[in-house]
Every structure is written in C-alpha cells, then in structure tokens.
Design an enzyme around this catalytic site. Structure first.
Site, PDB file in Angstrom:
ATOM      1  N   SER A 114      -2.595 -45.587 -30.591  1.00 32.41           N
ATOM      2  CA  SER A 114      -1.883 -44.804 -29.588  1.00 32.41           C
ATOM      3  C   SER A 114      -2.112 -45.369 -28.200  1.00 32.41           C
ATOM      4  O   SER A 114      -3.180 -45.934 -27.913  1.00 32.41           O
ATOM      5  CB  SER A 114      -2.350 -43.345 -29.608  1.00 32.41           C
ATOM      6  OG  SER A 114      -1.766 -42.600 -28.556  1.00 32.41           O
ATOM      7  N   TYR A 146      -9.063 -37.055 -29.061  1.00 31.87           N
ATOM      8  CA  TYR A 146      -7.939 -37.752 -29.671  1.00 31.87           C
ATOM      9  C   TYR A 146      -7.915 -39.208 -29.210  1.00 31.87           C
ATOM     10  O   TYR A 146      -7.777 -40.129 -30.032  1.00 31.87           O
ATOM     11  CB  TYR A 146      -6.626 -37.062 -29.302  1.00 31.87           C
ATOM     12  CG  TYR A 146      -5.394 -37.810 -29.760  1.00 31.87           C
ATOM     13  CD1 TYR A 146      -5.049 -37.844 -31.107  1.00 31.87           C
ATOM     14  CD2 TYR A 146      -4.579 -38.483 -28.850  1.00 31.87           C
ATOM     15  CE1 TYR A 146      -3.924 -38.533 -31.539  1.00 31.87           C
ATOM     16  CE2 TYR A 146      -3.451 -39.165 -29.275  1.00 31.87           C
ATOM     17  CZ  TYR A 146      -3.132 -39.193 -30.614  1.00 31.87           C
ATOM     18  OH  TYR A 146      -2.022 -39.890 -31.035  1.00 31.87           O
TER      19      TYR A 146
END
Length: 251
Positions: A142, A157
């Site tokens: 990501s 995250y």
C-alpha cells in the site's frame, strides 16, 4: 493477450468481494488464459464469484491467518491442476485508529491478516514452485506503507503493509536461486468495497485534486500490474515494488 497465461495456474487470495482488487485480478488472469483459484474467508463468497467468471476459475474458502488452511488449499489446487505458477497475496483488511487508540487486538488482527497471511500463503505454494524451478509471488502492499498512512487506515495498517514490503524483499533474495520471483504492488487510493464509504464528498474532492491523474484508482488499474508481474513480461524483476497511485505519492 488471451494466451499470455495459457496453461498457467494462479491463486488469488481475498477475491470474494464484488468490487475488490482480488476479483478484478482474478478476471484479468482468467482473460489472459490462466486457470485461477480464488479464495476468501467469507464462507461461499469465492465459489459464487468463481462461477461468474468462467469454467476455469474455482473458488475456495480459506482463512490466510491459518497456515494449515493455506497448505490444504495449495494441495487442493495441485490435485486439481497439477501446478501453481502464480500467487497473488491480496487478502487484507484496514482499520482506522488514532495511535493511542490502537488496542493489542487491533494490532494483532491487522498483522495476522495483512502480514502473517501473506507469509502463510507464500509458504504453502513455495514447495510446488521450487519443484518446478519457477514461480511468481505478488504481494499487495500500500501507499500507506510509503507515506505512513494518511488516507484510510491507522498507523498499525501502515506498519502491516510496511512489513509486507520487507517480507517481499527478503523472500525475493532467498527464493531467487530457486527461480521464484517475488514483487510488491503499492496501490494508492483505489475505490473498493472496503473504502467506498470512507470519504465524504468534500474529502473526496480534496484527494482527487491532489492526484496528478485526476481520479481515484479502480481495481482494474491494480489488476493489470498484477498480471504483468505474474507473467513472463516481468521475467527479470524480483524484489521490486510498483506504485499504482495516479501520482499521489511520487518519490
């Protein structure tokens, strides 16, 4: 293009959502001629999606946090099709938390799914790939790992996806001599089931204005890069990470 992956067998995890990166990736590989096994932790979701794609796609229920389940899945795919050429580690979750609000259970959950899940599924397919002397593992990381979050998901995250990038580089170094390539994809703001309601209209406009290409990403934008990394078009790439972010993070 329909012959790019002919006779190849591909596993895509986390492909049970109708508007997700996993399903778009499975469709891209199937369109390129591959036989595709898709998985999801939600009971029955992957088999339903598989039926919608075509005859050479099969769906399985699998929890990637369970190494034994991952190994059982790999065995089922080998029994059905005799080989595993590509793994796309797409299964993942996000969670918005301020750093002081991250509980141990929150941290463990994201690390279990996003990082440990990628390790477990890779461990399950590596023996079959090594036996053939070839294979490609693609891990979805990501932009959050590169810039410390900032869109969707908290610091935990970002940390889990940063761990994915480290795992990719370590596996690439170790597995290269066995003919196994390992690469990462860093999506930017891709509108999927997971984040479609994460922004109000003002925030959406603000983000789009900061993207040089002037739009949010689509699952198909990521799927095309996964197909490239899984195919022989990227035969001399390993330990790499490709940004698919519309230019929102140029570095």
């Amino acid at each position: 293009m329909q012959h790019l992956m002919r006779d190849k067998v591909v596993i895509v995890t986390g492909a049970g959502s109708p508007a997700g990166i996993g399903l778009a990736t499975a469709k891209a590989f199937a369109a390129a001629g591959a036989r595709v096994a898709i998985t999801d932790v939600a009971e029955g979701s992957a088999p339903r999606r598989a039926r919608d794609i075509g005859d050479e796609v099969r769906g399985y229920t699998c929890d990637v946090t369970d190494r034994a389940a991952c190994e059982a899945l790999a065995e089922e795919v080998l029994d059905a099709w005799g080989r595993i050429d590509v793994l796309v580690n797409n299964a993942g979750i996000t969670q918005s938390r301020k750093v002081m609000d991250i509980a141990r259970a929150d941290y463990d959950l994201l690390m279990d799914v996003n990082l440990r899940g990628a390790l477990h599924m890779s461990q399950a397919v590596i023996p079959a790939m090594a036996a053939r002397g070839s294979g490609s593992i693609v891990c979805i990381a990501s932009v959050a790992a590169q810039r410390g979050g900032g869109f969707v998901g908290g610091s935990h995250y970002a940390a889990s996806k940063g761990g994915v990038l480290g795992l990719v580089k370590g596996m690439a170094r170790e597995l290269g001599p066995q003919g196994i390539r390992v690469n990462a994809v860093n999506p930017g703001v891709i509108i999927t089931d997971m984040n479609s309601r994460a922004f109000d209209e003002a925030r959406r406009r603000q983000i789009v204005e900061s993207i040089p290409l002037g739009r949010f990403g689509r699952p198909e934008d990521v799927a095309g890069v996964c197909l490239f990394l899984g195919s022989d078009l990227s035969a001399y790439m390993t330990g790499s990470e490709i940004d698919v972010n519309g230019g929102i993070h140029i570095h």
